[in-house]
Design a protein around this motif. Structure first.
Motif, mmCIF file in Angstrom:
data_model
loop_
_atom_site.group_PDB
_atom_site.id
_atom_site.type_symbol
_atom_site.label_atom_id
_atom_site.label_comp_id
_atom_site.label_asym_id
_atom_site.label_seq_id
_atom_site.Cartn_x
_atom_site.Cartn_y
_atom_site.Cartn_z
ATOM 1 N N ARG B 31 0.759 -1.127 -0.102
ATOM 2 C CA ARG B 31 -0.006 -0.103 0.025
ATOM 3 C C ARG B 31 0.702 1.316 0.147
ATOM 4 O O ARG B 31 0.775 2.123 -0.661
ATOM 5 C CB ARG B 31 -1.004 -0.114 1.321
ATOM 6 N N ARG B 32 1.974 1.418 1.002
ATOM 7 C CA ARG B 32 2.679 2.515 0.924
ATOM 8 C C ARG B 32 3.511 2.722 -0.332
ATOM 9 O O ARG B 32 3.716 3.776 -0.635
ATOM 10 C CB ARG B 32 3.675 2.359 2.149
ATOM 11 N N LYS B 34 2.240 1.823 -3.376
ATOM 12 C CA LYS B 34 1.074 2.146 -4.333
ATOM 13 C C LYS B 34 0.837 3.658 -3.918
ATOM 14 O O LYS B 34 0.576 4.471 -5.060
ATOM 15 C CB LYS B 34 -0.061 1.292 -3.973
ATOM 16 N N ALA B 35 0.936 3.941 -2.687
ATOM 17 C CA ALA B 35 0.689 5.563 -2.473
ATOM 18 C C ALA B 35 1.663 6.561 -3.225
ATOM 19 O O ALA B 35 1.420 7.581 -3.535
ATOM 20 C CB ALA B 35 0.818 5.953 -1.048
ATOM 21 N N LEU B 36 2.800 5.890 -3.476
ATOM 22 C CA LEU B 36 3.769 6.743 -4.631
ATOM 23 C C LEU B 36 3.245 7.133 -5.793
ATOM 24 O O LEU B 36 3.546 8.063 -6.359
ATOM 25 C CB LEU B 36 5.115 6.075 -4.506
#
Lengths: 274, 314
Positions: B31-32, B34-36
């Motif tokens: 998730r972290r 993907k946040a990028l």
């Protein structure tokens, strides 16, 4: 609070005096614009006849057909591009906790203090190498990027200020990131987005140095950039110059009067949150 | 189910969240990352159009280059120029003088007005606020042209001076060798004073009225109250007003370009104007870049100083 009436009168007198000091230059400008083109104007003087034709004359001589078109192309492109980038980035930084999120926030905020002068020289040569000088894309990219630090920061603090329960509830309903943003957070972000949009529109409209450097072709310049050069040609024709100035500021003044709440809260909150 | 550990709702001491985050740490990592993706558009544009050119400017500052022919590396020569060439260092000094007009005077005016007005005026404030913010939304090019006219020989300032019997001191203010810089600076005062005043008044409204009651009980007069309650109360606003206006003073370009263009005889030359002229009309790209870097360093130093001073004042 109780105040003696005389005190109150004095205070309003003071406020009115200050307001006059702000407005007087514009009164003088409007009066000058209504004198005959080429006439010598004396300070605050009423013209014998109102020369409205100066506006048409200034529009035509200044090439405002082109200038206004460029201004609107640049501003109306910069606003949505900046907004989309700022929304996505602000959402990510405030809600999604990306890798190195803190550092990336700082990286963007850094841009708030960098003066345009730092980037304009190299940006010109970089864009020239890829054929993007005298090109709307170059100017749009430049202003979008210059205003992104504010945009990202504005949207990030907006999303961070929304109640965490909103995000929580969305997650429990099984919303993915994009759905959470589109269905839950954005519908509640109207005022913050309007404020961002009007500020970006204004700062783009008013941008001067970037435009005169990246747009050598006079026909592609924006209204303030055109006005900056018009000054050189019509130094002594005060009525025409005044009319051109009024034409240049008119769109921004009209927007300000419509969205004054957003402008004022944006300028003051944007400043204070920093 | 979505993983709560990736959202704002992580609260220390909440056992459910803690176990979830431990169980699915690989999902969290995904998730972290993907946040990028959401950050990518902003990062790309910002890096491409701001950070990369900024770094390029540093490179250019070590070169002797006219923008066309092959450049030669000259090391720190361009920076030495800034200290040796009077045209360059005087422009920096002029920018420092502008800080007095863009920052010091508007902040002082704002504080005095806040003392006189705070809490007492409510009606009609919307109108006054709209007027006082007006200079902030106008393009500085237009402000400059307006003031050119006010300062002109037949302009409103001279008209006013003649009317009150000071006809002997009338002049073309922006063309006056000794006074042009101050005349230019005063335009900054006009632009910034309303902003400072409105920021301080808004800040003062958030001060707890009990503090004034307490000060009054201690026998503090209006001036004392202002100094020991209002002033500390609006400190964050003073900081930010000083930062904004100082950046505007040091990096001012539009106003100078349309009013004096640096004249008469370089008396109102500023670094930003020289950066533009050197790079784009005189073909001294290296010197222009060095000056742009110096200007940026100056801005950063001042912003840091202002923040430090106002923090220590607490």
């Amino acid at each position: 609070m109780r105040t003696a009436p005389t005190g109150l009168v004095l205070r309003y007198g003071l406020l009115t005096l200050l307001a006059l000091l702000i407005l007087l230059p514009f009164v003088s400008l409007v009066l000058a614009a209504l004198h005959e083109s080429g006439a010598t104007v004396a300070g605050l003087a009423l013209p014998e006849r109102l020369h409205w034709e100066n506006f048409a004359l200034a529009w035509q001589q200044g090439g405002y057909n082109n200038l206004m078109r460029s201004s609107f192309i640049v501003a109306l492109s910069a606003v949505p591009i900046n907004a989309v980038c700022a929304i996505l980035a602000g959402f990510s930084l405030a809600v999604l906790h990306p890798w190195a999120g803190k550092h990336l926030s700082v990286f963007f905020v850094l841009g708030l203090t960098l003066p345009v002068e730092l980037i304009v020289i190299a940006l010109y040569f970089n864009l020239r190498n890829v054929g993007l000088t005298n090109n709307y894309l170059g100017v749009i990219g430049g202003v979008v990027a210059l205003l992104l630090p504010f945009g990202v920061y504005w949207m990030q603090s907006h999303f961070a200020s929304m109640p965490p329960s909103l995000v929580e509830a969305g997650r429990i309903d099984g919303a993915g990131d994009l759905t959470l943003l589109r269905r839950v957070l954005l519908p509640l972000s109207g005022p913050a987005l309007t404020t961002l949009a009007v500020l970006v529109f204004m700062w783009t409209w008013n941008q001067f140095l970037l435009v005169i450097v990246l747009m050598q072709d006079p026909a592609m310049r924006t209204a303030p950039a055109g006005l900056g050069l018009f000054v050189g040609q019509y130094t002594t024709n005060i009525p025409l110059l005044a009319a051109a100035t009024i034409i240049t500021v008119a769109p921004i003044v009209i927007m300000y009067l419509i969205f004054q709440r957003n402008f004022i809260s944006g300028i003051s909150q944007g400043a204070i949150k920093e | 189910m979505a993983n709560p550990a990736t959202t704002e709702v992580v609260r220390p001491g909440s056992p459910r969240v803690r176990t979830t985050s431990r169980r699915s740490s690989s999902a969290t990592r995904r998730r972290r990352t993907k946040a990028l993706v959401y950050l990518a558009p902003a990062l790309l544009i910002y890096t491409g159009f701001v950070i990369y050119p900024a770094l390029n400017t540093i490179q250019l500052s070590f070169l002797d280059w006219d923008g066309v022919q092959a450049p030669t590396v000259v090391g720190l020569d361009n920076y030495a120029q800034i200290f040796q060439n009077p045209e360059l260092y005087r422009s920096v000094l002029n920018a420092l003088v502008l800080i007095v007009f863009f920052t010091v005077i508007p902040v002082a005016v704002g504080l005095v007005m806040t003392a006189l007005l705070m809490g007492k005026v409510r009606r009609g404030m919307t109108f006054f606020r709209t007027v006082f913010f007006l200079p902030q939304v106008l393009p500085l090019v237009a402000v400059g042209i307006t003031w050119r006219w006010l300062y002109a020989e037949t302009g409103i300032l001279n008209q006013f001076l003649s009317a009150i019997g000071l006809g002997s001191i009338t002049r073309a203010w922006l063309g006056d060798y000794d006074l042009a810089l101050y005349a230019l600076g005063f335009i900054g005062t006009w632009v910034m004073s309303g902003l400072c005043m409105m920021l301080f008044l808004a800040g003062a409204q958030k001060i707890d009225p009990a503090l004034y009651e307490a000060a009054k009980l201690d026998g503090a007069g209006p001036l004392r109250q202002h100094l020991s309650v209002t002033l500390p109360g609006v400190r964050p606003e003073i900081t930010i007003a000083s930062v904004i206006t100082t950046i505007a003073a040091l990096a001012s370009f539009d106003l100078v370009f349309v009013t004096t263009d640096g004249g008469p005889a370089n008396q109102t030359n500023v670094p930003a104007l020289l950066v533009y002229r050197l790079a784009f009309t005189r073909g001294e790209v290296g010197t222009a870049s060095a000056l742009a870097i110096a200007l940026t360093v100056l801005v950063v130093v001042f912003v840091t100083l202002i923040r430090r001073i106002t923090r220590e004042a607490s």
